[in-house]
Design an enzyme around this catalytic site. Structure first.
Site, PDB file in Angstrom:
ATOM      1  NE  ARG A 148      38.896   8.551  -2.610  1.00  0.00           N
ATOM      2  CZ  ARG A 148      38.814   8.374  -1.298  1.00  0.00           C
ATOM      3  NH1 ARG A 148      38.292   9.317  -0.524  1.00  0.00           N
ATOM      4  NH2 ARG A 148      39.211   7.254  -0.730  1.00  0.00           N
ATOM      5  CE1 TYR A 159      40.153   7.598   3.887  1.00  0.00           C
ATOM      6  CE2 TYR A 159      41.052   8.660   1.930  1.00  0.00           C
ATOM      7  CZ  TYR A 159      39.969   8.223   2.672  1.00  0.00           C
ATOM      8  OH  TYR A 159      38.715   8.392   2.186  1.00  0.00           O
ATOM      9  CG  ASP A 165      40.209  12.295   0.836  1.00  0.00           C
ATOM     10  OD1 ASP A 165      40.754  13.255   1.422  1.00  0.00           O
ATOM     11  OD2 ASP A 165      39.243  11.661   1.310  1.00  0.00           O
ATOM     12  CG  HIS A 190      41.556  11.014   4.992  1.00  0.00           C
ATOM     13  ND1 HIS A 190      41.597  10.622   6.302  1.00  0.00           N
ATOM     14  CD2 HIS A 190      40.294  10.768   4.576  1.00  0.00           C
ATOM     15  CE1 HIS A 190      40.397  10.143   6.659  1.00  0.00           C
ATOM     16  NE2 HIS A 190      39.593  10.231   5.621  1.00  0.00           N
ATOM     17  CD  GLU A 200      37.643  14.271  -0.067  1.00  0.00           C
ATOM     18  OE1 GLU A 200      37.472  13.755  -1.194  1.00  0.00           O
ATOM     19  OE2 GLU A 200      37.198  13.769   0.970  1.00  0.00           O
ATOM     20  CD  GLU A 245      35.718  13.298   4.541  1.00  0.00           C
ATOM     21  OE1 GLU A 245      35.562  13.141   3.326  1.00  0.00           O
ATOM     22  OE2 GLU A 245      36.359  12.522   5.252  1.00  0.00           O
ATOM     23  NE  ARG A 292      34.722  15.434   0.457  1.00  0.00           N
ATOM     24  CZ  ARG A 292      34.010  14.361   0.116  1.00  0.00           C
ATOM     25  NH1 ARG A 292      33.230  14.395  -0.932  1.00  0.00           N
ATOM     26  NH2 ARG A 292      34.077  13.251   0.844  1.00  0.00           N
ATOM     27  CD  GLU A 298      33.042  10.035  -0.884  1.00  0.00           C
ATOM     28  OE1 GLU A 298      32.650  10.868  -0.052  1.00  0.00           O
ATOM     29  OE2 GLU A 298      34.039   9.325  -0.705  1.00  0.00           O
ATOM     30  CD1 TRP A 320      43.980   6.922   9.507  1.00  0.00           C
ATOM     31  CD2 TRP A 320      41.873   7.630   9.327  1.00  0.00           C
ATOM     32  NE1 TRP A 320      43.343   6.116   8.593  1.00  0.00           N
ATOM     33  CE2 TRP A 320      42.065   6.536   8.457  1.00  0.00           C
ATOM     34  CE3 TRP A 320      40.617   8.260   9.368  1.00  0.00           C
ATOM     35  CZ2 TRP A 320      41.030   6.033   7.648  1.00  0.00           C
ATOM     36  CZ3 TRP A 320      39.607   7.774   8.581  1.00  0.00           C
ATOM     37  CH2 TRP A 320      39.805   6.664   7.723  1.00  0.00           C
TER      38      TRP A 320
HETATM   39  C1  GCO Z   1      35.770  10.176   1.928  1.00  0.00           C
HETATM   40  C2  GCO Z   1      36.129  10.095   3.373  1.00  0.00           C
HETATM   41  C3  GCO Z   1      35.857   8.804   4.043  1.00  0.00           C
HETATM   42  C4  GCO Z   1      36.063   8.968   5.549  1.00  0.00           C
HETATM   43  C5  GCO Z   1      35.068   8.161   6.280  1.00  0.00           C
HETATM   44  C6  GCO Z   1      35.188   8.336   7.765  1.00  0.00           C
HETATM   45  O1  GCO Z   1      36.284  11.061   1.277  1.00  0.00           O
HETATM   46  O2  GCO Z   1      34.939   9.394   1.510  1.00  0.00           O
HETATM   47  O3  GCO Z   1      37.355  10.691   3.620  1.00  0.00           O
HETATM   48  O4  GCO Z   1      36.553   7.717   3.524  1.00  0.00           O
HETATM   49  O5  GCO Z   1      37.344   8.629   5.929  1.00  0.00           O
HETATM   50  O6  GCO Z   1      33.797   8.505   5.834  1.00  0.00           O
HETATM   51  O7  GCO Z   1      34.104   7.764   8.418  1.00  0.00           O
HETATM   52 MG    MG Z   2      37.438  12.405   2.326  1.00  0.00          MG
END
Ligand code: GCO
Ligand code: MG
Length: 402
Positions: free
Chosen positions: A147, A159, A210, A212, A236, A262, A283, A339, A402
């Protein structure tokens, strides 16, 4: 066999973890991860104050019945705190079953469907050049999937960009830090990163990214389209996924594969995404998705709609959750990728584990149960420290995702 007792452990070996230990009357115990980043203590209380008293005297082999008891019996359904608590119990019970039957958990889930679990690591840098170098380092470590995230010109932080080289840890001690965000700067920058990566490393390495949850559907459509020439393994979390219908718009515009989930905690968070085939990878992972028992059902539904799994595996999932994810990953047919953000040495010492990394793959090992332990004595040296994930604002101060 009966459940005799259960305890919740809170420790911070470089980051906070909540660990559940369930004891049986036959001397066998099981471990579960109950870590919910930034909201850890609420899950600890949910378990100690409300769940553990109801477990005593039950047969630990009844994973389905105990799952339904905790889910339906609470009346209040779903939500990350509830589902993380249920997941911890479920993981610990599968661990006990495996130990009692003297076999790794994957054998109870269908046996091995593959030799190992393809993982992706995290390369990131303050700018494109640094990120490109880090991708090279990960390739050197044997990773087949990476990634890539990079800092964005004009934004002080974003991020996915770590302070440390190998370990990315988004939570920070103290109160939540505030980041600033510009979607326009981001959308202009990311395609340049992937163009540079493909020119330098060719097509043999899988590249992931990602977003995010920071875009709106039409912006995500634009990003997906602009990344098409670089053949990403996935894009992602392009948008926040409370509105599952939002993915229709993205899907109409791009062939870049999409991964999401996630922050999901139940099958109903994804049902439209599955039935309309709006995503390619799901995820959700054991610790936030109700444990192995519930994730199996999610994966089975996904399988019907050609969706593969790509379980979350950030550092805020303890090695107990990572082990459970690996037993799950190796056993199902519609596995896609896992991951793998490395834990620090201190975390690994507190959680000695049988799983190991080799040539871009993780292997769950062949110990009975999940193959992870918890060093209580060592963990006592690292008490809980308050930490939060950052919050995000647009350049004009508007509160954002975020
Ligand atoms: C990822 C995630 C993490 C999250 C984190 C939050 O793809 O691994 O986005 O980085 O931000 O797990 O607790
Ligand atoms: Mg993520």
């Amino acid at each position: 066999m009966k459940i005799k007792d259960a305890k919740v452990f809170v420790s911070c070996p470089d980051r906070n973890f909540i660990t559940l230990k369930i004891y049986t009357d036959q001397g066998i115990y099981g471990l579960g991860d109950a870590t919910l980043n930034g909201r850890e203590l609420s899950v600890a209380s949910y378990l100690s104050d409300h769940v553990i008293p109801c477990l005593i005297g039950r047969d630990p082999f009844q994973t389905e019945d105990i799952w339904q008891y905790l889910y339906k019996g609470a009346y209040w359904r779903r939500g990350p705190v509830t589902m993380t608590a249920i997941a911890a119990v479920d993981m610990a019970l599968w661990d006990i079953k495996g130990k009692a039957l003297n076999t790794p958990v994957y054998n109870l889930l269908g046996g091995k469907s593959r030799t190992g679990v393809l993982v992706y690591g995290h390369a990131n840098g303050r700018d494109i050049a640094e990120t490109v170098d880090r991708v090279g380092e990960y390739m050197g470590l044997g990773y087949k999937a990476i990634r890539a995230q990079s800092g964005i010109p004009g934004l002080e932080s974003t991020y996915g960009v770590a302070k440390d080289k190998l370990f990315y840890e988004p939570a920070e001690k103290g109160l939540p830090p505030e980041n600033l965000w510009s979607t326009e700067k981001y959308l202009l920058h990311v395609p340049k990163l992937f163009e540079t990566l493909r020119v330098k490393y060719g097509e043999d390495v899988h590249l992931l990214h990602d977003a995010h949850h920071r875009l709106r559907p039409i912006e995500a459509a634009r990003l997906g389209k602009s990344l098409e020439p670089y053949h990403l393994f996935w894009l992602e979390d392009p948008v926040p996924a409370e509105l599952q219908e939002g993915f229709r718009l993205i899907r109409q515009h791009t062939t870049t594969p999409l991964a999401v989930g996630e922050v999901f905690n139940a099958i109903w968070d994804a049902n439209l995404l599955f039935t309309e085939q709006l995503v390619d990878y799901i995820r959700t992972t054991v610790v936030h998705g109700g444990g192995i028992t519930h994730l199996k059902k999610m994966a089975s539904m996904a399988e019907i709609y050609h969706v593969l799994t790509g379980c979350h595996g950030a550092t805020d999932l303890s090695p107990v959750a990572m082990a459970a994810a690996l037993h799950f990953d190796i056993s199902i047919n519609n596995f896609g990728i896992q991951e793998y953000m490395r834990h620090t040495d201190k975390t690994d010492e507190v959680f000695p584990h049988a799983y190991y990394f080799k040539d871009g793959m993780l292997y769950p090992g062949d110990q009975p149960g999940l193959g992870v332990d918890y060093d209580e004595k060592l963990a006592e040296k690292f008490p809980y420290e308050r930490a939060y994930l950052p919050v995000n604002r647009k350049l004009d101060g508007t509160m954002y995702n975020w």
